[in-house]
Scaffold this active site. Structure first.
Site, mmCIF file in Angstrom:
data_model
loop_
_atom_site.group_PDB
_atom_site.id
_atom_site.type_symbol
_atom_site.label_atom_id
_atom_site.label_comp_id
_atom_site.label_asym_id
_atom_site.label_seq_id
_atom_site.Cartn_x
_atom_site.Cartn_y
_atom_site.Cartn_z
ATOM 1 N N LYS A 10 1.162 -1.003 -0.211
ATOM 2 C CA LYS A 10 -0.072 -0.075 0.100
ATOM 3 C C LYS A 10 1.007 1.169 -0.111
ATOM 4 O O LYS A 10 2.053 1.164 0.194
ATOM 5 C CB LYS A 10 -0.919 -0.124 1.266
ATOM 6 N N TYR A 50 -12.426 -2.211 -2.852
ATOM 7 C CA TYR A 50 -12.933 -1.851 -1.448
ATOM 8 C C TYR A 50 -14.371 -2.032 -1.386
ATOM 9 O O TYR A 50 -15.108 -1.462 -0.345
ATOM 10 C CB TYR A 50 -12.057 -0.963 -0.559
ATOM 11 N N PHE A 58 -15.420 4.783 7.579
ATOM 12 C CA PHE A 58 -14.078 4.944 7.408
ATOM 13 C C PHE A 58 -13.863 5.140 5.954
ATOM 14 O O PHE A 58 -12.676 5.280 5.416
ATOM 15 C CB PHE A 58 -13.122 4.426 8.160
ATOM 16 N N THR A 98 -5.772 -7.126 10.765
ATOM 17 C CA THR A 98 -6.004 -5.829 10.004
ATOM 18 C C THR A 98 -5.808 -4.642 10.706
ATOM 19 O O THR A 98 -5.209 -3.594 10.339
ATOM 20 C CB THR A 98 -7.840 -5.627 9.686
ATOM 21 N N ARG A 109 2.195 -5.925 9.443
ATOM 22 C CA ARG A 109 1.338 -4.885 9.897
ATOM 23 C C ARG A 109 1.492 -4.639 11.460
ATOM 24 O O ARG A 109 1.790 -3.162 11.776
ATOM 25 C CB ARG A 109 0.029 -5.331 9.845
ATOM 26 N N ASN A 123 -1.673 0.074 7.010
ATOM 27 C CA ASN A 123 -1.263 -1.334 7.771
ATOM 28 C C ASN A 123 -0.528 -1.980 6.447
ATOM 29 O O ASN A 123 -0.347 -2.997 6.344
ATOM 30 C CB ASN A 123 -2.363 -2.206 7.996
ATOM 31 N N HIS A 126 -1.780 -4.953 1.630
ATOM 32 C CA HIS A 126 -3.213 -5.754 1.525
ATOM 33 C C HIS A 126 -2.817 -7.378 1.010
ATOM 34 O O HIS A 126 -2.063 -7.583 0.411
ATOM 35 C CB HIS A 126 -4.060 -5.119 0.151
ATOM 36 N N GLU A 137 -10.089 -10.373 -6.889
ATOM 37 C CA GLU A 137 -8.915 -9.261 -6.592
ATOM 38 C C GLU A 137 -8.135 -9.355 -8.091
ATOM 39 O O GLU A 137 -7.480 -8.455 -8.580
ATOM 40 C CB GLU A 137 -8.376 -9.141 -5.363
HETATM 41 P P1 IDP Z 1 -8.022 -6.705 5.537
HETATM 42 O O1 IDP Z 1 -7.271 -5.799 4.702
HETATM 43 O O2 IDP Z 1 -7.307 -7.497 6.799
HETATM 44 O O3 IDP Z 1 -8.627 -7.681 4.675
HETATM 45 P P2 IDP Z 1 -10.668 -5.501 5.679
HETATM 46 O O4 IDP Z 1 -11.665 -5.659 6.541
HETATM 47 O O5 IDP Z 1 -10.692 -6.181 4.253
HETATM 48 O O6 IDP Z 1 -9.156 -5.968 6.371
HETATM 49 O O7 IDP Z 1 -10.317 -3.906 5.441
HETATM 50 C C1 IDP Z 1 -9.784 -3.383 4.387
HETATM 51 C C2 IDP Z 1 -8.694 -2.319 4.840
HETATM 52 O O8 IDP Z 1 -9.621 -1.270 5.266
HETATM 53 C C3 IDP Z 1 -7.903 -2.671 5.893
HETATM 54 O O9 IDP Z 1 -6.691 -3.071 5.301
HETATM 55 C C4 IDP Z 1 -7.707 -1.089 6.635
HETATM 56 O O10 IDP Z 1 -6.500 -0.675 5.829
HETATM 57 C C5 IDP Z 1 -8.868 -0.726 6.356
HETATM 58 N N1 IDP Z 1 -9.794 -0.830 7.601
HETATM 59 C C6 IDP Z 1 -10.609 -1.947 7.911
HETATM 60 N N2 IDP Z 1 -11.531 -1.903 9.058
HETATM 61 C C7 IDP Z 1 -11.030 -0.543 9.348
HETATM 62 C C8 IDP Z 1 -11.447 0.109 10.677
HETATM 63 O O11 IDP Z 1 -12.224 -0.350 11.464
HETATM 64 N N3 IDP Z 1 -10.937 1.376 10.882
HETATM 65 C C9 IDP Z 1 -9.944 1.828 9.970
HETATM 66 N N4 IDP Z 1 -9.435 1.338 8.872
HETATM 67 C C10 IDP Z 1 -10.081 -0.001 8.625
HETATM 68 MG MG MG Z 2 -10.058 -7.734 3.144
#
Ligand code: IDP
Ligand code: MG
Length: 187
Positions: A10, A50, A58, A98, A109, A123, A126, A137
């Site tokens: 990222k 996304y 967010f 995450t 991360r 983080n 991805h 994806e």
């Molecule tokens: P993942 O990347 O671990 O699969 P996802 O739920 O798919 O997690 O979320 C995608 C991205 O959105 C995360 O990697 C993170 O950058 C952001 N994100 C997810 N949940 C939150 C949150 O509760 N607060 C802020 N950012 C979030």
């Molecule tokens: Mg995800």
């Protein structure tokens, strides 16, 4: 089970010089690298990627993050496609949870991520969350000619090779948005 995953370094990982580190960690697995590209992240690509988070508070900040707006206009990311046995669990273990604050401190991360004061999880990487997302994806970020293995069915349409079903299987979080499908042309 043989699975395919998309790995993205990222914008925060790109500006912090972590691309080499991320690649090294994945090289230590037995996963096979089948695609690599420097990709420009437009708002449309970001929103499609996304799509499952579009109702989250967010979401707008997340789009600003992944398009590089929060990192000096770093609008390119490195995207990799991997395939192999249990690719999802292997990739997710290297990435970590995450929320960087909850991630194992040895994971990418946990080591390099942060939570901003605006509440975005920066983080670093991805990694596809399951095999269905992995297929969706990879089809979104790569064309059939950009991967070195026959991962999914492809057809020649409009004179070039394209994924037979661009959206892949429907995600559990909602239907693939109809407007994102390229129009089908009759032969
Ligand atoms: P993942 O990347 O671990 O699969 P996802 O739920 O798919 O997690 O979320 C995608 C991205 O959105 C995360 O990697 C993170 O950058 C952001 N994100 C997810 N949940 C939150 C949150 O509760 N607060 C802020 N950012 C979030
Ligand atoms: Mg995800």
């Amino acid at each position: 089970m043989n699975e395919c995953i998309l790995l993205i370094v990222k914008p925060d990982g790109m500006v912090k010089g972590l691309a080499g580190h991320v690649l090294r960690r994945f090289e230590e697995t037995d996963l096979k690298l089948v695609g690599a590209r420097l990709a420009r992240v437009t708002r449309e690509l970001a929103a499609t990627h996304y799509h499952h988070l579009r109702d989250k508070p967010f979401f707008d900040e997340l789009i600003r993050f992944i398009t590089g707006e929060l990192h000096g206009g770093q609008d390119t990311v490195l995207a990799f496609a991997y395939t192999g046995e249990d690719a999802v669990s292997k990739g997710r273990a290297i990435a970590g949870a995450t929320n960087p604050e909850e991630a194992d401190y040895r994971s990418i991360r946990g080591s390099f991520g942060r939570v901003t004061t605006k509440g975005v999880f920066e983080n670093v990487v991805h990694v596809s969350s399951d095999a269905i997302e992995g297929e969706r994806e990879i089809k979104l970020w790569f064309s059939p000619d950009q991967v070195t293995a026959d991962l999914f069915p492809a057809v020649v349409r409009d004179g070039r090779r394209q994924w037979t079903d661009p959206g892949g299987p429907k995600t559990r979080t909602g239907p693939w948005p109809e407007e994102k499908r390229p129009p089908r042309t009759r032969v």
